[in-house]
Design an enzyme around this catalytic site. Structure first.
Site, PDB file in Angstrom:
ATOM      1  N   PRO A   1       5.857   9.593   2.351  1.00 30.56           N
ATOM      2  CA  PRO A   1       4.840  10.915   1.987  1.00 30.56           C
ATOM      3  C   PRO A   1       5.404  12.007   1.055  1.00 30.56           C
ATOM      4  CG  PRO A   1       5.030  11.482   4.098  1.00 30.56           C
ATOM      5  CD  PRO A   1       6.287   9.919   3.186  1.00 30.56           C
TER       6      PRO A   1
ATOM      7  N   LYS B   1       1.658   9.956  -2.461  1.00 31.47           N
ATOM      8  CA  LYS B   1       1.006   9.520  -3.883  1.00 31.47           C
ATOM      9  C   LYS B   1      -0.010   7.684  -3.090  1.00 31.47           C
ATOM     10  CE  LYS B   1       2.444  10.835  -7.532  1.00 31.47           C
ATOM     11  NZ  LYS B   1       1.190  12.323  -7.172  1.00 31.47           N
TER      12      LYS B   1
ATOM     13  N   TYR C   1       2.803  15.006  -9.869  1.00 31.11           N
ATOM     14  CA  TYR C   1       2.167  15.335  -8.323  1.00 31.11           C
ATOM     15  C   TYR C   1       0.456  15.277  -8.759  1.00 31.11           C
ATOM     16  CZ  TYR C   1       1.236  17.576  -4.221  1.00 31.11           C
ATOM     17  OH  TYR C   1       1.140  17.949  -2.847  1.00 31.11           O
TER      18      TYR C   1
HETATM   19  P1  FAD Z   1      -4.219   1.386   5.206  1.00 32.09           P
HETATM   20  O1  FAD Z   1      -4.699   2.663   5.020  1.00 32.09           O
HETATM   21  O2  FAD Z   1      -3.340   1.264   5.661  1.00 32.09           O
HETATM   22  O3  FAD Z   1      -5.256   0.212   5.369  1.00 32.09           O
HETATM   23  C1  FAD Z   1      -5.765  -0.872   5.416  1.00 32.09           C
HETATM   24  C2  FAD Z   1      -6.229  -1.478   6.535  1.00 32.09           C
HETATM   25  O4  FAD Z   1      -6.396  -2.770   6.645  1.00 32.09           O
HETATM   26  C3  FAD Z   1      -6.684  -0.594   7.747  1.00 32.09           C
HETATM   27  O5  FAD Z   1      -7.618  -0.246   8.311  1.00 32.09           O
HETATM   28  C4  FAD Z   1      -5.962  -1.774   9.071  1.00 32.09           C
HETATM   29  O6  FAD Z   1      -6.776  -1.738   9.805  1.00 32.09           O
HETATM   30  C5  FAD Z   1      -6.416  -3.144   8.351  1.00 32.09           C
HETATM   31  N1  FAD Z   1      -5.454  -4.338   8.483  1.00 32.09           N
HETATM   32  C6  FAD Z   1      -4.543  -4.275   9.159  1.00 32.09           C
HETATM   33  N2  FAD Z   1      -4.628  -5.555   8.747  1.00 32.09           N
HETATM   34  C7  FAD Z   1      -5.410  -6.520   9.018  1.00 32.09           C
HETATM   35  C8  FAD Z   1      -5.832  -7.499   9.286  1.00 32.09           C
HETATM   36  N3  FAD Z   1      -5.191  -8.487   9.822  1.00 32.09           N
HETATM   37  N4  FAD Z   1      -7.447  -7.901   9.194  1.00 32.09           N
HETATM   38  C9  FAD Z   1      -8.344  -6.955   9.011  1.00 32.09           C
HETATM   39  N5  FAD Z   1      -8.049  -6.105   8.756  1.00 32.09           N
HETATM   40  C10 FAD Z   1      -6.812  -5.730   9.091  1.00 32.09           C
HETATM   41  N6  FAD Z   1      -0.879   8.942   0.396  1.00 32.09           N
HETATM   42  C11 FAD Z   1      -1.637   9.909   0.043  1.00 32.09           C
HETATM   43  O7  FAD Z   1      -1.819   9.637  -1.697  1.00 32.09           O
HETATM   44  N7  FAD Z   1      -1.916  11.200  -0.012  1.00 32.09           N
HETATM   45  C12 FAD Z   1      -0.797  12.056   0.568  1.00 32.09           C
HETATM   46  O8  FAD Z   1      -1.377  13.305   0.637  1.00 32.09           O
HETATM   47  C13 FAD Z   1      -0.494  11.565   1.969  1.00 32.09           C
HETATM   48  N8  FAD Z   1      -0.034  11.562   2.733  1.00 32.09           N
HETATM   49  C14 FAD Z   1       0.664  11.031   4.232  1.00 32.09           C
HETATM   50  C15 FAD Z   1       0.373  11.391   5.473  1.00 32.09           C
HETATM   51  C16 FAD Z   1       1.042  10.485   6.485  1.00 32.09           C
HETATM   52  C17 FAD Z   1       1.968  11.781   7.387  1.00 32.09           C
HETATM   53  C18 FAD Z   1       0.579   9.100   6.029  1.00 32.09           C
HETATM   54  C19 FAD Z   1       0.977   8.073   7.511  1.00 32.09           C
HETATM   55  C20 FAD Z   1       0.451   8.809   5.503  1.00 32.09           C
HETATM   56  C21 FAD Z   1      -0.026   8.909   4.078  1.00 32.09           C
HETATM   57  N9  FAD Z   1       0.347   8.253   2.376  1.00 32.09           N
HETATM   58  C22 FAD Z   1      -0.419   9.848   1.524  1.00 32.09           C
HETATM   59  C23 FAD Z   1       0.050   7.120   2.411  1.00 32.09           C
HETATM   60  C24 FAD Z   1      -1.768   6.750   2.337  1.00 32.09           C
HETATM   61  O9  FAD Z   1      -2.688   7.209   3.742  1.00 32.09           O
HETATM   62  C25 FAD Z   1      -1.658   5.314   2.326  1.00 32.09           C
HETATM   63  O10 FAD Z   1      -1.009   4.371   1.098  1.00 32.09           O
HETATM   64  C26 FAD Z   1      -2.706   4.734   2.812  1.00 32.09           C
HETATM   65  O11 FAD Z   1      -3.607   4.595   3.434  1.00 32.09           O
HETATM   66  C27 FAD Z   1      -3.008   3.322   2.031  1.00 32.09           C
HETATM   67  O12 FAD Z   1      -4.168   2.851   1.575  1.00 32.09           O
HETATM   68  P2  FAD Z   1      -4.720   1.088   1.903  1.00 32.09           P
HETATM   69  O13 FAD Z   1      -5.886   0.916   2.168  1.00 32.09           O
HETATM   70  O14 FAD Z   1      -3.948   0.502   1.006  1.00 32.09           O
HETATM   71  O15 FAD Z   1      -4.251   1.041   3.915  1.00 32.09           O
HETATM   72  C1  DHB Z   2      -0.123  15.877   3.051  1.00 37.13           C
HETATM   73  C2  DHB Z   2       0.793  14.734   2.860  1.00 37.13           C
HETATM   74  C3  DHB Z   2       1.465  14.800   1.872  1.00 37.13           C
HETATM   75  O1  DHB Z   2       2.768  13.840   2.433  1.00 37.13           O
HETATM   76  C4  DHB Z   2       1.700  15.553   0.953  1.00 37.13           C
HETATM   77  O2  DHB Z   2       2.248  15.655   0.407  1.00 37.13           O
HETATM   78  C5  DHB Z   2       0.787  16.616   1.007  1.00 37.13           C
HETATM   79  C6  DHB Z   2      -0.044  17.244   2.544  1.00 37.13           C
HETATM   80  C7  DHB Z   2      -1.276  16.731   4.430  1.00 37.13           C
HETATM   81  O3  DHB Z   2      -1.737  15.584   4.660  1.00 37.13           O
HETATM   82  O4  DHB Z   2      -2.245  16.908   4.011  1.00 37.13           O
END
Ligand code: FAD
Ligand code: DHB
Length: 401
Positions: free
Chosen positions: A293, A297, A385
């Site tokens: 994280p 990205k 960034y």
């Molecule tokens: P997800 O958000 O994981 O969504 C997948 C969905 O599919 C979920 O709702 C799940 O319930 C559903 N699903 C799973 N399996 C099934 C199934 N079999 N059938 C039906 N549904 C299913 N990214 C950033 O760009 N900026 C940030 O600042 C940042 N900070 C982060 C901080 C933390 C603490 C974390 C954990 C992640 C962070 N990320 C950040 C990453 C970002 O949250 C993820 O990359 C993003 O959620 C990806 O989106 P997605 O829709 O691909 O997957």
């Molecule tokens: C947050 C998460 C990140 O991974 C980051 O690089 C900056 C901010 C956030 O959750 O606010």
């Protein structure tokens, strides 16, 4: 059930894809295994790149983001008690980022989908994607205790890292590129105004710390902890004490404390699954790739993937050419690997690796010093960034009735 595009997962990737396809007049059904409250409350990303902001606006989903989101023109790097600001617009020709939580992006997209879009089924767990090699791929799923089948022209696996869609790509054709890290992030939400008006990324001998925010009254903070840490092992005051140590400066800056309202630990991983397409199955977002994280990205990459897919499908409908669909994986992976590189660089720049040699630690400090002394080093960070511009703001042009 039958539709043009079956979307597995209602995270940011699946929800935005449904919105883009709806605006382009293409049918889609979204299957989401969890309930609405869970999807809307899962604390994750906080930073939207300029390109993501532009896409949400063009998709008619940027209203509340523009009212409530916080535009940020820079971040601060801290180490050895010193602070150095990276000025995004000055270094990138005017680009910035938006602080607007993933929870809010999801709430906005869910509300729009339920009001204007096609079916979005919560509590609908995909069990398997079948027939990807043929003309009629299917998603087998369970909803309200009953098994059903969604027949599609295309399936897009937006079901995150733990989903099922990726499993439909035969192992013999799959290649996985992965790195795990010996640390994780302990994250808290706190009801206290942020102690700085921009994000602070701090490297400290005790480990990394990040000061972020959700609003002018809510802070989001992270601490590097060993992989596998139990969040319950950390008391609230202990967390504040540690944040204070790691964020400390020599110029009298103070950390504000407040009630902690949420606490969780996030593991750190880099992971890319290639290919991102198998027949009529396309993988998007965390289903295909994970970044640690530190570079903020993940959500932005998911947005890039679904914009690429929606644009390619609209191109096929409008011109009869499948060229963009055929190059989907290649187009996405170019951007994915740049984000993997950037996230890896940010992670190794700022975290304390317990296995690092004294030589490597000195190199890390030298890398940090570069940002204070070299405009091109700072510009490279600012470009990464704020993200590289998407090729076009939104596919489909004007919405169809
Ligand atoms: P997800 O958000 O994981 O969504 C997948 C969905 O599919 C979920 O709702 C799940 O319930 C559903 N699903 C799973 N399996 C099934 C199934 N079999 N059938 C039906 N549904 C299913 N990214 C950033 O760009 N900026 C940030 O600042 C940042 N900070 C982060 C901080 C933390 C603490 C974390 C954990 C992640 C962070 N990320 C950040 C990453 C970002 O949250 C993820 O990359 C993003 O959620 C990806 O989106 P997605 O829709 O691909 O997957
Ligand atoms: C947050 C998460 C990140 O991974 C980051 O690089 C900056 C901010 C956030 O959750 O606010």
């Amino acid at each position: 059930m039958r539709t043009t595009v079956g979307i597995v997962g209602a995270g940011p990737a699946g929800l935005l894809l449904a919105r883009l396809l709806h605006r382009a007049g293409i049918d889609a059904v979204v299957l989401e295994s969890r309930d609405r409250a869970y999807v809307e409350q899962r604390q994750r990303a906080g930073i939207l790149e300029q390109g993501t902001v532009d896409v949400l606006r063009a998709a008619g989903a940027g209203g509340r983001m523009d009212r409530e989101g916080l535009r940020h023109d820079g971040i601060e790097l801290r180490h050895a008690g010193r602070r150095h600001r990276i000025d995004f617009p000055a270094l990138t020709g005017g680009r910035s980022v938006m602080v607007y939580a993933q929870t809010e992006v999801c709430k906005d997209l869910i509300a729009l989908q339920l009001k204007e879009g096609g079916p979005l089924l919560f509590g609908a767990e995909a069990l398997a994607v079948e027939g990807a090699e043929g003309d009629r791929p299917r998603v087998r799923f369970r909803h309200e205790g009953r098994e059903d089948v969604l027949e599609c022209d295309y399936v897009v696996g937006c079901d995150g890292f733990w989903g099922v869609a990726r499993k439909a790509v035969p192992a013999a054709l799959s290649r996985v590129f992965e790195r795990t890290y010996p640390f994780a992030w302990l994250g808290i939400l706190a009801d206290v105004p942020p102690s700085h008006d921009e994000l602070v990324y701090a490297r400290h001998d005790r480990g990394f710390a990040l000061l972020s925010m959700r609003s002018p009254t809510v802070s989001r903070l992270y601490l590097q902890v060993p992989a596998g840490t139990d969040p319950a092992a950390w008391g609230d005051e202990e967390i504040w004490d540690e944040l204070e140590r790691r964020l400390e400066t020599t110029d009298g800056w103070r950390l504000r404390r407040g009630p902690v309202t949420a606490k969780s630990v996030t593991p750190m991983r880099s992971h890319v699954h290639e290919p991102m397409r198998h027949g009529r199955l396309f993988l998007a977002g965390d289903a295909a790739h994970i970044v640690p994280p530190t570079g903020a990205k993940g959500l932005n990459l998911a947005v890039g993937d679904v914009v690429t897919f929606a644009r390619a499908l609209v191109h096929l409908r409008d011109t009869g050419s499948a060229a963009l669909l055929d190059s989907y994986g290649e187009t996405c992976l170019g951007r994915v690997w740049q984000a993997e590189r950037f996230s890896y660089d940010m992670t190794t720049l700022l975290h304390r690796d317990p296995a690092a040699s004294p030589f490597e630690e000195r190199l890390q400090l030298a890398r940090l010093e570069r940002f204070a002394t070299s405009r091109s080093a700072a510009a490279d960070l600012a470009e990464g960034y704020t993200g590289f511009p998407f090729e076009a703001a939104a596919p489909g042009g004007t919405p169809r009735p």
